[in-house]
Design an enzyme around this catalytic site. Structure first.
Site, mmCIF file in Angstrom:
data_model
loop_
_atom_site.group_PDB
_atom_site.id
_atom_site.type_symbol
_atom_site.label_atom_id
_atom_site.label_comp_id
_atom_site.label_asym_id
_atom_site.label_seq_id
_atom_site.Cartn_x
_atom_site.Cartn_y
_atom_site.Cartn_z
ATOM 1 N N TYR A 1 35.323 30.859 73.065
ATOM 2 C CA TYR A 1 34.803 31.387 74.225
ATOM 3 C C TYR A 1 35.991 32.046 74.866
ATOM 4 C CZ TYR A 1 33.952 32.035 79.177
ATOM 5 O OH TYR A 1 33.788 32.536 80.519
ATOM 6 N N GLU B 1 33.265 38.724 79.976
ATOM 7 C CA GLU B 1 33.086 37.485 79.328
ATOM 8 C C GLU B 1 32.655 37.770 77.820
ATOM 9 O OE1 GLU B 1 31.032 33.493 80.699
ATOM 10 O OE2 GLU B 1 29.783 34.645 79.719
#
Ligand code: GDP
Ligand code: MN
Length: 388
Positions: free
Chosen positions: A109, A196
């Site tokens: 991530y 993101e």
């Protein structure tokens, strides 16, 4: 403003982030030609909606052949996709992204968000990729690495290297450092409020790539980015919110039954609180602003009334710059044009309040006038629940 995954990937690519080869399509017929441009397969077919969690909801499918990619695209286009982030009503799929399928070794991530408590953006990274970062934060907060981006300094090379090693990317340290730097530059240059990559993957042959991407932008900075503004997809937005934004009104749809028309964000918040206190729930947040015209007030009232869940309306105006008579004229104009079927409670105070009340009473329309805010909230909640 939010954008789609394929749009975010195109932006990140311009900044030097590696992304899978892919193309968006609006009809399944286009799929075979796209597949042939992508290569031998497998392919990934991804529903493009402004919400995550598509993988678990059936919005990400892996196809072995071009024919299978076409049939997945046909299934997805037009379907209502329900994910953990769409709410139970789901979102209609109107575009799908077709991509080359990759061999994934690891899912990580990487994101940049605003840390409001520190007053600066922060890079967040985790070896727990592919799952919601909120869940990682709850379950194992120690697995989230953070690097604050100091205004005026930017992300320092040592911070990017620390993140790379912290993610276990020693073997790809150079690639990882470049990627983090590119993501931060994309965030800053686009005036993003969020960027993101989840998951960020390491492929079996050691490449770092953004397998998914999400960006949203600060609306107040969009005037600096006409090309980004064109990426807005009105189909993804609440229709009444789109309508309200055309008239410069601050309107947000909520889930209760008391429609609220208020001037000033602070008064609007206080009004919503009082409605809750009185046992009801607001159907919306609506700030008509400080200097609204009769026209705007009348549009605001019309937008409120076109929401079928509104069972009663509270108009709460403090006339400062905004004059009570202007509000009253707008409300009466809209009310007599559309025919109001729900009860309306009005609380006016401030500039030209007497004239405002007179306009409402002389209109012959059925408004209840309240004495103060709490009284107004109690009255409107009782009316919304079918009482008097
Ligand atoms: P989200 O669920 O809406 O966040 O959609 P994602 O784009 O993150 O996709 C969900 C999951 O699908 C990823 O975490 C991957 O595990 C899987 N996935 C997506 N693209 C590929 C691919 O090219 N190859 C493989 N093997 N899996 C993929
Ligand atoms: Mn994802």
């Amino acid at each position: 403003m939010k954008i789609h995954e394929y749009q975010a990937k195109a932006i990140l690519k311009q900044f030097g982030v590696k992304v899978p080869k892919g193309e968006v399509c609006f009809s399944a017929k286009e799929a075979p030609a796209i597949a042939s441009r992508l290569g031998a397969g497998p392919y990934v077919v991804k529903a493009q909606i402004h919400a995550g969690g598509r993988g678990k909801g059936g919005g990400v499918k892996i196809a072995k052949s071009a024919a299978e990619a076409e049939s997945f695209a046909a299934q997805m286009l037009g379907m209502t996709l329900v994910t953990a982030q769409t709410g139970s009503e789901g979102k209609r799929v109107r575009r799908v992204l077709l991509e080359e399928g990759l061999q994934i070794a690891t899912e990580l991530y990487l994101g940049v968000v605003l840390d409001r408590s520190q007053g600066m953006p922060v890079v967040m990274a985790s070896s727990e990729g592919g799952v919601e970062i909120e869940e990682v934060a709850r379950r194992s907060p120690e697995k989230i690495l953070r690097a604050p981006i100091r205004p005026g300094f930017g992300l320092q090379p040592f911070q990017a290297r620390n993140l790379a090693y912290g993610l276990g990317l020693g073997a790809q340290a150079d690639q990882a450092q470049k990627l983090v730097t590119a993501l931060v530059r994309a965030f800053a240059d686009c005036d993003a409020s969020m960027a993101e990559i989840n998951p960020l993957i390491v492929t079996r042959d050691g490449q770092l790539m953004a397998l998914d991407a999400k960006m949203s932008f600060d609306d107040n900075a969009l005037y600096r980015h006409p090309n980004l503004r064109e990426l807005r997809d009105l189909d993804e937005e609440e229709p009444l919110e789109v309508e309200a934004s055309r008239f410069g009104l601050n309107y947000i749809k909520l889930h209760g039954e008391v429609g609220c028309m208020v001037n000033g964000a602070g008064l609007a918040m206080a009004t919503m609180d009082l409605i809750q206190l009185a046992g009801g729930a607001p159907a919306n947040f609506l700030d008509v602003g400080g200097g609204a015209s009769t026209e705007q007030v009348s549009n605001a009232f019309r937008i409120l009334l076109s929401d079928p869940s509104v069972k009663a309306v509270l108009i709460n105006i403090f006339g400062g710059i905004m004059r009570c008579d202007v509000v009253a004229e707008g409300v009466v104009a809209a009310a007599s044009r559309m025919g109001v079927k729900v009860p309306v409670v009005v609380r006016l105070e401030g500039t030209n309040v007497e004239e405002g009340r007179r306009i409402l009473l002389d209109s012959g329309l059925n408004f209840s006038v309240a004495a103060g805010m709490l009284d107004a909230a109690r009255k409107v909640v009782a009316l919304s629940q079918g009482g008097a």
